[in-house]
Design a protein around this motif. Structure first.
Motif, PDB file in Angstrom:
ATOM      1  N   ARG A 232      27.966  -8.430 -11.105  1.00 54.25           N
ATOM      2  CA  ARG A 232      28.715  -7.871  -9.978  1.00 54.25           C
ATOM      3  C   ARG A 232      29.425  -6.621 -10.460  1.00 54.25           C
ATOM      4  NH1 ARG A 232      30.019 -11.509  -5.811  1.00 54.25           N
ATOM      5  NH2 ARG A 232      28.184 -12.772  -5.499  1.00 54.25           N
TER       6      ARG A 232
ATOM      7  N   ASP B 212      34.968  -7.073   0.318  1.00 53.16           N
ATOM      8  CA  ASP B 212      33.617  -6.825   0.829  1.00 53.16           C
ATOM      9  C   ASP B 212      33.385  -7.455   2.198  1.00 53.16           C
ATOM     10  OD1 ASP B 212      33.016  -5.492  -1.498  1.00 53.16           O
ATOM     11  OD2 ASP B 212      31.177  -6.605  -1.904  1.00 53.16           O
TER      12      ASP B 212
ATOM     13  N   TRP C 157      19.284  -3.130 -11.696  1.00 59.39           N
ATOM     14  CA  TRP C 157      20.213  -3.291 -12.826  1.00 59.39           C
ATOM     15  C   TRP C 157      19.505  -4.059 -13.933  1.00 59.39           C
ATOM     16  CZ3 TRP C 157      24.862  -1.057 -13.243  1.00 59.39           C
ATOM     17  CH2 TRP C 157      25.559  -0.706 -12.086  1.00 59.39           C
TER      18      TRP C 157
ATOM     19  N   ALA D 120      38.953 -10.186  -4.662  1.00 61.09           N
ATOM     20  CA  ALA D 120      39.899 -10.125  -3.542  1.00 61.09           C
ATOM     21  C   ALA D 120      40.561 -11.484  -3.329  1.00 61.09           C
ATOM     22  CB  ALA D 120      39.185  -9.671  -2.268  1.00 61.09           C
TER      23      ALA D 120
ATOM     24  N   ARG E 131      28.666 -15.778 -12.506  1.00 63.39           N
ATOM     25  CA  ARG E 131      27.750 -15.367 -11.458  1.00 63.39           C
ATOM     26  C   ARG E 131      26.830 -14.281 -11.985  1.00 63.39           C
ATOM     27  NH1 ARG E 131      31.841 -13.928  -6.820  1.00 63.39           N
ATOM     28  NH2 ARG E 131      32.391 -12.278  -8.253  1.00 63.39           N
TER      29      ARG E 131
ATOM     30  N   VAL F 209      32.303 -23.130   2.744  1.00 68.04           N
ATOM     31  CA  VAL F 209      32.810 -23.124   4.120  1.00 68.04           C
ATOM     32  C   VAL F 209      31.632 -22.833   5.052  1.00 68.04           C
ATOM     33  CG1 VAL F 209      34.277 -21.857   5.750  1.00 68.04           C
ATOM     34  CG2 VAL F 209      35.137 -22.447   3.469  1.00 68.04           C
TER      35      VAL F 209
ATOM     36  N   GLU G 244      35.885 -21.930  -3.149  1.00 64.31           N
ATOM     37  CA  GLU G 244      34.801 -21.121  -3.717  1.00 64.31           C
ATOM     38  C   GLU G 244      33.537 -21.970  -3.793  1.00 64.31           C
ATOM     39  OE1 GLU G 244      33.989 -17.960  -4.721  1.00 64.31           O
ATOM     40  OE2 GLU G 244      32.079 -18.883  -5.302  1.00 64.31           O
TER      41      GLU G 244
HETATM   42  C1  LIG Z   1      24.820  -8.598  -6.406  1.00 65.91           C
HETATM   43  C2  LIG Z   1      26.011  -7.681  -6.323  1.00 65.91           C
HETATM   44  C3  LIG Z   1      26.082  -6.582  -7.162  1.00 65.91           C
HETATM   45  C4  LIG Z   1      27.149  -5.697  -7.065  1.00 65.91           C
HETATM   46  N1  LIG Z   1      27.171  -4.589  -7.839  1.00 65.91           N
HETATM   47  C5  LIG Z   1      28.197  -3.726  -7.712  1.00 65.91           C
HETATM   48  C6  LIG Z   1      28.259  -2.540  -8.467  1.00 65.91           C
HETATM   49  O1  LIG Z   1      27.352  -2.250  -9.198  1.00 65.91           O
HETATM   50  N2  LIG Z   1      29.341  -1.726  -8.352  1.00 65.91           N
HETATM   51  C7  LIG Z   1      30.380  -2.032  -7.498  1.00 65.91           C
HETATM   52  O2  LIG Z   1      31.359  -1.292  -7.413  1.00 65.91           O
HETATM   53  N3  LIG Z   1      30.342  -3.138  -6.765  1.00 65.91           N
HETATM   54  C8  LIG Z   1      29.283  -3.972  -6.835  1.00 65.91           C
HETATM   55  N4  LIG Z   1      29.247  -5.076  -6.076  1.00 65.91           N
HETATM   56  C9  LIG Z   1      30.366  -5.328  -5.194  1.00 65.91           C
HETATM   57  C10 LIG Z   1      31.531  -5.879  -5.952  1.00 65.91           C
HETATM   58  O3  LIG Z   1      31.126  -6.889  -6.831  1.00 65.91           O
HETATM   59  C11 LIG Z   1      32.541  -6.351  -4.916  1.00 65.91           C
HETATM   60  O4  LIG Z   1      32.927  -5.226  -4.170  1.00 65.91           O
HETATM   61  C12 LIG Z   1      33.742  -6.979  -5.583  1.00 65.91           C
HETATM   62  O5  LIG Z   1      33.317  -8.114  -6.296  1.00 65.91           O
HETATM   63  C13 LIG Z   1      34.883  -7.330  -4.634  1.00 65.91           C
HETATM   64  O6  LIG Z   1      34.455  -8.265  -3.787  1.00 65.91           O
HETATM   65  P1  LIG Z   1      35.177  -9.433  -3.033  1.00 65.91           P
HETATM   66  O7  LIG Z   1      36.147 -10.243  -3.786  1.00 65.91           O
HETATM   67  O8  LIG Z   1      35.592  -8.883  -1.726  1.00 65.91           O
HETATM   68  O9  LIG Z   1      33.834 -10.285  -2.800  1.00 65.91           O
HETATM   69  P2  LIG Z   1      32.863 -10.948  -3.850  1.00 65.91           P
HETATM   70  O10 LIG Z   1      33.077 -10.501  -5.232  1.00 65.91           O
HETATM   71  O11 LIG Z   1      31.498 -10.841  -3.280  1.00 65.91           O
HETATM   72  O12 LIG Z   1      33.351 -12.452  -3.788  1.00 65.91           O
HETATM   73  C14 LIG Z   1      33.115 -13.272  -2.665  1.00 65.91           C
HETATM   74  C15 LIG Z   1      33.230 -14.713  -3.117  1.00 65.91           C
HETATM   75  O13 LIG Z   1      33.136 -15.553  -1.979  1.00 65.91           O
HETATM   76  C16 LIG Z   1      32.311 -16.659  -2.286  1.00 65.91           C
HETATM   77  N5  LIG Z   1      31.765 -17.158  -1.021  1.00 65.91           N
HETATM   78  C17 LIG Z   1      30.910 -16.523  -0.196  1.00 65.91           C
HETATM   79  N6  LIG Z   1      30.656 -17.267   0.888  1.00 65.91           N
HETATM   80  C18 LIG Z   1      31.375 -18.410   0.740  1.00 65.91           C
HETATM   81  C19 LIG Z   1      31.521 -19.578   1.542  1.00 65.91           C
HETATM   82  N7  LIG Z   1      30.881 -19.711   2.718  1.00 65.91           N
HETATM   83  N8  LIG Z   1      32.328 -20.575   1.095  1.00 65.91           N
HETATM   84  C20 LIG Z   1      32.988 -20.456  -0.094  1.00 65.91           C
HETATM   85  N9  LIG Z   1      32.871 -19.363  -0.887  1.00 65.91           N
HETATM   86  C21 LIG Z   1      32.081 -18.351  -0.474  1.00 65.91           C
HETATM   87  C22 LIG Z   1      31.257 -16.075  -3.208  1.00 65.91           C
HETATM   88  O14 LIG Z   1      30.621 -17.061  -3.981  1.00 65.91           O
HETATM   89  C23 LIG Z   1      32.099 -15.119  -4.047  1.00 65.91           C
HETATM   90  O15 LIG Z   1      32.631 -15.731  -5.188  1.00 65.91           O
HETATM   91  C24 LIG Z   1      28.183  -5.952  -6.140  1.00 65.91           C
HETATM   92  C25 LIG Z   1      28.129  -7.076  -5.321  1.00 65.91           C
HETATM   93  C26 LIG Z   1      27.044  -7.926  -5.389  1.00 65.91           C
HETATM   94  C27 LIG Z   1      26.989  -9.112  -4.462  1.00 65.91           C
END
Ligand SMILES: Cc1cc2nc3c(=O)[nH]c(=O)nc-3n(C[C@H](O)[C@H](O)[C@H](O)COP(=O)(O)OP(=O)(O)OC[C@H]3O[C@@H](n4cnc5c(N)ncnc54)[C@H](O)[C@@H]3O)c2cc1C
Length: 410
Positions: free
Chosen positions: A45, A295, A189, A16, A42, A131, A35
């Motif tokens: 995911r 998420d 997994w 995202a 990582r 952050v 990040e």
């Molecule tokens: C362990 C795990 C397994 C998953 N397995 C599946 C699956 O099997 N199938 C599926 O559909 N989805 C799965 N997901 C969910 C999927 O990966 C997410 O829906 C997808 O990656 C989209 O997420 P996003 O970009 O919103 O958040 P994310 O991919 O979670 O990215 C969030 C980012 O923000 C960063 N971040 C967090 N807090 C801070 C902070 N305070 N300061 C700076 N950076 C920060 C993190 O390091 C990360 O890089 C899983 C998620 C996790 C955590």
């Protein structure tokens, strides 16, 4: 130390955050992406790109990235019940058109987006930066406090976007409340080498029966990625019983070819880890000066592999509303209307998807008489083409293609 201003701070370079940063920067909006990890390698995911997510990438002009990174296009979906085949649906070039279901490497995907975005003049990315807090003035979020390689700093912006995942600091700091949906399963997994029985095919297999579910498919890094769905809270017991015993339990639910493969590799399961599943959605996606997406706004159940796809669709809608506003002077006055419009446009798909996601686990793993009857009847019924067509016409199109069109307008 206080840092120079930017228009948008995006917290989190997951799918995202990385793609929103790309869209905003490519439309001339100054963006700083923060990040906490130093790179993108990582833990495992979500890595399944569905046609809905592929289309969102196409809208962004990022779809070509997929062919430049490790990826696998599954050749068929195969369903097994109690170890016996129920049906197989081969995928060919016409099945999903130009947006095929694809298993990709999420780290490679993120790295490629960031590399493309780095070439844009309005973009800055900082890795290894966490952050900790949001800055506020007169009830508005005005930036972030962060800890990075150069110590503690503050950074100001017109808008902070929390794309920081399921444990979002932005969600917490803005006190955005979430509806939690009960989920009573977790996922173990793990990876094993690719089995020989696969040959040059890449089947996506699902095995269900006796209140268990196992999914296995070739991953982009050349392994067999396996998900063993277990009842929530039973992982500790599973670990106590030891790997040999739970491999045996799995082997009883799958076909002889996979059972032999699992037994042969029980000593070398790669990266087994527990995904504690969560499904929730914030009731409001924004506070003055801040927005959450992906998420951070709605942690998705893994059912139907929606995580990345829904996040990418959020990004297209977010860009549609934010870009016109952020291009104008004194944007902050109009940001609130834009963030509310994003929430308004995304909520129907999220609500429907999360409702659909709650159904399969209840049927496959539930304790009720109805669930037991379903498990007895469904393998027999699904042998009939007509029943399969009816079943496929219900939730499946929504899972694959999303609910409604998401088109980039900026
Ligand atoms: C362990 C795990 C397994 C998953 N397995 C599946 C699956 O099997 N199938 C599926 O559909 N989805 C799965 N997901 C969910 C999927 O990966 C997410 O829906 C997808 O990656 C989209 O997420 P996003 O970009 O919103 O958040 P994310 O991919 O979670 O990215 C969030 C980012 O923000 C960063 N971040 C967090 N807090 C801070 C902070 N305070 N300061 C700076 N950076 C920060 C993190 O390091 C990360 O890089 C899983 C998620 C996790 C955590």
């Amino acid at each position: 130390m206080s840092r120079s201003e930017t228009t948008v701070i995006v917290v989190g370079a997951g799918p995202a955050g990385a793609s929103l940063a790309y869209l905003l920067a490519s439309r001339g909006i100054p963006v700083t992406l923060l990040e906490r990890h130093h790179d993108f390698s990582r833990e495992f995911r979500g890595e399944v790109l569905l046609p809905s997510g592929f289309e969102a990438l196409r809208e962004m002009g990022l779809h070509n990235i997929v062919t430049t990174i490790p990826h696998v296009v599954p050749t068929a979906f195969e369903l097994y019940a109690n170890g016996r085949p129920v049906f197989q649906v081969p995928f060919n070039a016409d099945t999903f058109g130009s947006s095929p279901l694809t298993a990709l490497s999420q780290p490679a995907f993120l790295k490629a987006i960031i590399e493309r975005t780095r070439t844009l003049p309005h973009f800055r990315v900082e890795l290894g930066v966490t952050v900790n807090e949001l800055l506020r003035a007169d009830g508005h979020v005005t930036g972030v406090a962060l800890r990075g390689p150069s110590g503690d700093q503050t950074l100001h912006s017109d808008l902070v976007v929390g794309a920081d995942g399921r444990n979002s600091i932005v969600r917490r700091a803005c006190n955005l409340q979430a509806h939690k949906h009960g989920i009573d399963f977790d996922i173990v997994w793990f990876k094993t080498p690719l089995p020989e029985y696969i040959g040059d095919q890449a089947p996506f297999r699902a095995y269900f029966g006796r209140r268990h579910l196992l999914i296995a498919y070739p991953s982009a890094d050349g392994f067999l990625q396996t998900a063993w769905i277990i009842h929530k809270g039973t992982y500790g017991e599973l670990r106590r019983r030891g790997i040999s015993e739970w491999i045996e339990e799995m082997a009883h639910h799958v076909t002889p070819d996979l059972a032999t493969h699992l037994r042969a590799h029980k000593g070398s399961l790669t990266n087994p880890f527990l995904l504690s599943t969560v499904s929730d959605r914030v009731t409001h996606w924004s506070a003055p000066g801040a927005l959450v997406i992906g998420d951070a706004a709605h942690t998705m159940s893994p059912v139907g592999a929606q995580g990345i796809n829904i996040a990418l669709r959020d990004v297209v809608v977010a860009a549609n509303h934010l870009v016109p506003v952020l291009r104008q002077p004194r944007a902050s006055q109009r940001i609130a209307a834009a963030t509310e419009a994003i929430e308004h446009e995304r909520t129907p798909e999220l609500a429907l998807m999360q409702r659909f996601q709650s159904i399969p686990p209840r049927l496959v793993m539930g304790h009720t008489v109805w669930a037991a009857a379903f498990r007895t009847m469904i393998p027999r019924l699904l042998q009939f083409e007509m029943v399969r067509r009816r079943a496929a016409a219900t939730a499946l199109p929504t899972f694959l293609f999303g609910h409604g069109d998401v088109r980039l307008q900026v």
